[in-house]
Design an enzyme around this catalytic site. Structure first.
Site, PDB file in Angstrom:
ATOM      1  N   CYS A  48       7.459  -6.184  14.688  1.00 58.68           N
ATOM      2  CA  CYS A  48       7.187  -5.308  15.829  1.00 58.68           C
ATOM      3  C   CYS A  48       5.797  -5.626  16.386  1.00 58.68           C
ATOM      4  CB  CYS A  48       7.277  -3.844  15.406  1.00 58.68           C
ATOM      5  SG  CYS A  48       8.941  -3.414  14.835  1.00 58.68           S
TER       6      CYS A  48
ATOM      7  N   CYS B 253       3.214   8.488   1.562  1.00 57.97           N
ATOM      8  CA  CYS B 253       3.830   7.483   2.430  1.00 57.97           C
ATOM      9  C   CYS B 253       3.989   6.209   1.599  1.00 57.97           C
ATOM     10  CB  CYS B 253       2.929   7.241   3.644  1.00 57.97           C
ATOM     11  SG  CYS B 253       3.520   5.927   4.733  1.00 57.97           S
TER      12      CYS B 253
ATOM     13  N   GLU C  63       0.819  -1.203   0.000  1.00 60.25           N
ATOM     14  CA  GLU C  63       0.000   0.000   0.000  1.00 60.25           C
ATOM     15  C   GLU C  63       0.856   1.257   0.000  1.00 60.25           C
ATOM     16  OE1 GLU C  63      -3.861  -1.777   2.372  1.00 60.25           O
ATOM     17  OE2 GLU C  63      -2.292  -0.822   3.524  1.00 60.25           O
TER      18      GLU C  63
ATOM     19  N   CYS D 198      -1.524   5.261  10.288  1.00 63.35           N
ATOM     20  CA  CYS D 198      -0.203   4.718  10.575  1.00 63.35           C
ATOM     21  C   CYS D 198      -0.303   3.369  11.288  1.00 63.35           C
ATOM     22  CB  CYS D 198       0.508   5.723  11.462  1.00 63.35           C
ATOM     23  SG  CYS D 198       2.190   5.285  11.755  1.00 63.35           S
TER      24      CYS D 198
ATOM     25  N   CYS E  78       2.498  -3.804  15.014  1.00 60.14           N
ATOM     26  CA  CYS E  78       2.444  -3.440  13.595  1.00 60.14           C
ATOM     27  C   CYS E  78       1.716  -4.478  12.755  1.00 60.14           C
ATOM     28  CB  CYS E  78       3.862  -3.246  13.072  1.00 60.14           C
ATOM     29  SG  CYS E  78       3.915  -2.933  11.309  1.00 60.14           S
TER      30      CYS E  78
ATOM     31  N   CYS F  53       7.097  -7.577   6.222  1.00 59.74           N
ATOM     32  CA  CYS F  53       8.276  -7.146   6.969  1.00 59.74           C
ATOM     33  C   CYS F  53       8.656  -8.257   7.931  1.00 59.74           C
ATOM     34  CB  CYS F  53       7.989  -5.863   7.748  1.00 59.74           C
ATOM     35  SG  CYS F  53       9.452  -5.256   8.642  1.00 59.74           S
TER      36      CYS F  53
ATOM     37  N   GLY G  95       7.190  -2.301   5.510  1.00 61.62           N
ATOM     38  CA  GLY G  95       8.574  -2.737   5.403  1.00 61.62           C
ATOM     39  C   GLY G  95       9.555  -1.873   6.167  1.00 61.62           C
ATOM     40  N   GLU G  96      10.728  -2.434   6.379  1.00 59.97           N
ATOM     41  CA  GLU G  96      11.847  -1.699   7.004  1.00 59.97           C
ATOM     42  C   GLU G  96      12.761  -1.253   5.864  1.00 59.97           C
ATOM     43  OE1 GLU G  96      13.426  -0.509   9.972  1.00 59.97           O
ATOM     44  OE2 GLU G  96      14.782   0.061   8.342  1.00 59.97           O
TER      45      GLU G  96
ATOM     46  N   SER H 102      12.125   6.326   7.706  1.00 62.21           N
ATOM     47  CA  SER H 102      11.835   5.882   9.067  1.00 62.21           C
ATOM     48  C   SER H 102      12.373   4.473   9.260  1.00 62.21           C
ATOM     49  CB  SER H 102      10.321   5.897   9.291  1.00 62.21           C
ATOM     50  OG  SER H 102      10.024   5.349  10.545  1.00 62.21           O
TER      51      SER H 102
ATOM     52  N   SER I 146      11.778   4.696  14.859  1.00 64.46           N
ATOM     53  CA  SER I 146      10.682   4.109  15.631  1.00 64.46           C
ATOM     54  C   SER I 146      11.233   3.691  16.982  1.00 64.46           C
ATOM     55  CB  SER I 146      10.142   2.872  14.915  1.00 64.46           C
ATOM     56  OG  SER I 146       9.620   3.222  13.673  1.00 64.46           O
ATOM     57  N   LEU I 147      11.006   4.479  17.992  1.00 70.32           N
ATOM     58  CA  LEU I 147      11.636   4.230  19.291  1.00 70.32           C
ATOM     59  C   LEU I 147      10.716   3.394  20.197  1.00 70.32           C
ATOM     60  CD1 LEU I 147      14.370   4.985  20.444  1.00 70.32           C
ATOM     61  CD2 LEU I 147      13.292   6.934  21.561  1.00 70.32           C
ATOM     62  N   HIS I 148       9.597   3.948  20.581  1.00 69.74           N
ATOM     63  CA  HIS I 148       8.503   3.235  21.258  1.00 69.74           C
ATOM     64  C   HIS I 148       8.785   2.772  22.681  1.00 69.74           C
ATOM     65  CE1 HIS I 148       6.934   3.504  17.306  1.00 69.74           C
ATOM     66  NE2 HIS I 148       7.672   2.546  16.802  1.00 69.74           N
TER      67      HIS I 148
ATOM     68  N   ASN J   3      -3.204   2.593  16.224  1.00 68.58           N
ATOM     69  CA  ASN J   3      -4.391   2.294  15.425  1.00 68.58           C
ATOM     70  C   ASN J   3      -4.657   0.794  15.442  1.00 68.58           C
ATOM     71  OD1 ASN J   3      -5.059   4.942  14.275  1.00 68.58           O
ATOM     72  ND2 ASN J   3      -3.006   4.779  13.408  1.00 68.58           N
TER      73      ASN J   3
HETATM   74  S1  SF4 Z   1       6.938  -1.221  12.427  1.00 72.11           S
HETATM   75 FE1  SF4 Z   1       8.190  -1.164  10.548  1.00 72.11          FE
HETATM   76  S2  SF4 Z   1       9.971  -2.474  11.028  1.00 72.11           S
HETATM   77 FE2  SF4 Z   1       8.392  -2.964  12.580  1.00 72.11          FE
HETATM   78  S3  SF4 Z   1       7.266  -4.732  11.686  1.00 72.11           S
HETATM   79 FE3  SF4 Z   1       6.175  -2.857  11.065  1.00 72.11          FE
HETATM   80  S4  SF4 Z   1       6.990  -2.367   9.026  1.00 72.11           S
HETATM   81 FE4  SF4 Z   1       8.448  -3.779  10.027  1.00 72.11          FE
END
Ligand code: SF4
Length: 371
Positions: free
Chosen positions: A114, A103, A90, A344, A117, A110, A170-171, A202, A224-226, A301
């Protein structure tokens, strides 16, 4: 056949050198593809007929295959793109008064998994090619122009998309070569001509790749710290077991030497009862006190099957106040496109997890196999 969307300036130059043509042809063709947004070689009318015929024998312009195209009530628009073998990714257009942001995705699925996600829950299928990444910007600009978008900068002759964020599926740094090649196209004055400040990558924190990016193509950086401590971040962002916070923050400081902005944006997803107390905020403020940064708090979300909850608004505001009292600029991300699941962390695309989770995080041994 070469897809012209797959080539950065060096690739185009090599193509025309192979054809025995002058180097300026590469720039000319780049203008046609990325600025005039043509979809076929035949349309490049200032190339001689002979050259067009020769070029058409070796090259094509092959944009994404759109599976769906949905616009939310707030104008946010989401495209689902077929990337073959039953998979789809997407991209999301976010209109604002002074900019148009796209975006984009860098991988089908991925592997980093995480906890919060939607993309990570599907597993990893494959890296997108440069053509598939650049094709997202190419397609969005074409579609918006075709729809007669009426914004001042388009009336002044600029493209609809003014800002690109690699924050989709994806990363990005796990697909390094194609992502850097795509960044070069985004920045190239003969292509999209975006400034480095208007392109944001990111990452969840692949430290060696971040150091490479600093040398190869530094653009604005979001991380992406979190979490403000390693045990919590190990749970939320498993790549932290391989590159813990001290290493990540040191890499951020190194990156800032070359970055187009003098700060890093730390993204922090707000999860009810997990990472959202004022104690967490104080710990976070202490952790990053030496890193020039801003915070972007992201109300989580929900997506189907997730066992998490979004933090209540009052707790998000208290978290923000704690960070601001400690001297950090802290914004709360406005949720956009919620009614079309374009917000997001909701980008699910459609990826068949055959489970090629090639990047597996092993804790103590810390072995991560790259793509
Ligand atoms: S937040 Fe980013 S790095 Fe983590 S699983 Fe989702 S897409 Fe992958």
């Amino acid at each position: 056949m070469t897809n012209l969307l797959d080539l950065d300036a060096a690739g185009l130059a090599a193509l025309f050198a192979d054809l025995g043509e002058k180097p300026f042809r590469a720039k000319q063709v780049s203008h046609w593809v990325h600025q005039r947004l043509v979809g076929e070689v035949e349309a490049m009318t200032d190339l001689s007929r002979t050259l067009r015929e020769r070029l058409a024998m070796v090259a094509t312009i092959c944009g994404p295959i759109v599976v769906s195209d949905t616009t939310a009530t707030d104008g946010t628009r989401k495209w689902l793109l077929d990337v073959g073998a039953g998979n789809a990714v997407e991209m999301v257009y976010i209109p604002e008064d002074d900019r148009g942001t796209l975006c984009i995705s860098s991988q089908a699925g991925c592997a980093l998994d995480c906890a919060f996600c939607s993309t990570g829950k599907q597993g990893f299928n494959r890296n997108l090619t440069t053509a598939e990444i650049v094709g997202q910007l190419w397609h969005a600009n074409r579609a918006l122009v075709a729809d007669g978008i009426a914004v001042p900068w388009v009336e002044q002759g600029r493209a609809p998309i003014t800002n690109v964020v690699l924050m989709g599926m994806g990363e990005p740094l796990a697909n390094y070569d194609s992502v850097v090649s795509s960044l070069r196209v985004f920045l190239d004055d003969n292509a999209y001509g975006l400034s480095r400040r208007r392109v944001t990558l990111s990452t969840s924190g692949l430290v060696p790749a971040l150091d490479r990016l600093r040398e190869d193509c530094p653009v604005a950086l979001a991380v992406s710290l979190h979490a403000g401590n390693d045990p919590l971040r190990d749970r939320l962002v498993p790549i932290n077991r391989k590159y813990p916070l001290a290493q990540l923050l040191a890499a951020c400081l190194r990156y800032l030497d070359r970055a187009p902005r003098d700060f890093v944006t730390f993204e922090y997803v707000m999860l009810d009862g997990v990472n959202d107390t004022t104690d967490h905020a104080r710990e976070l403020a202490g952790l990053v006190r030496d890193v020039p940064c801003k915070f972007n708090l992201i109300p989580w979300n929900p997506f189907p099957g997730a066992a998490l909850r979004t933090s209540p608004r009052a707790r998000i505001l208290a978290f923000q106040k704690t960070l601001m009292d400690a001297g950090f600029v802290t914004t709360i991300r406005k949720t956009r496109g919620e009614d079309i699941d374009a917000a997001c962390g909701q980008l699910a695309g459609r990826v068949q997890d055959r489970t090629k989770r090639r990047i597996r995080i092993h804790d103590a041994a810390g072995a991560t196999t790259a793509h």
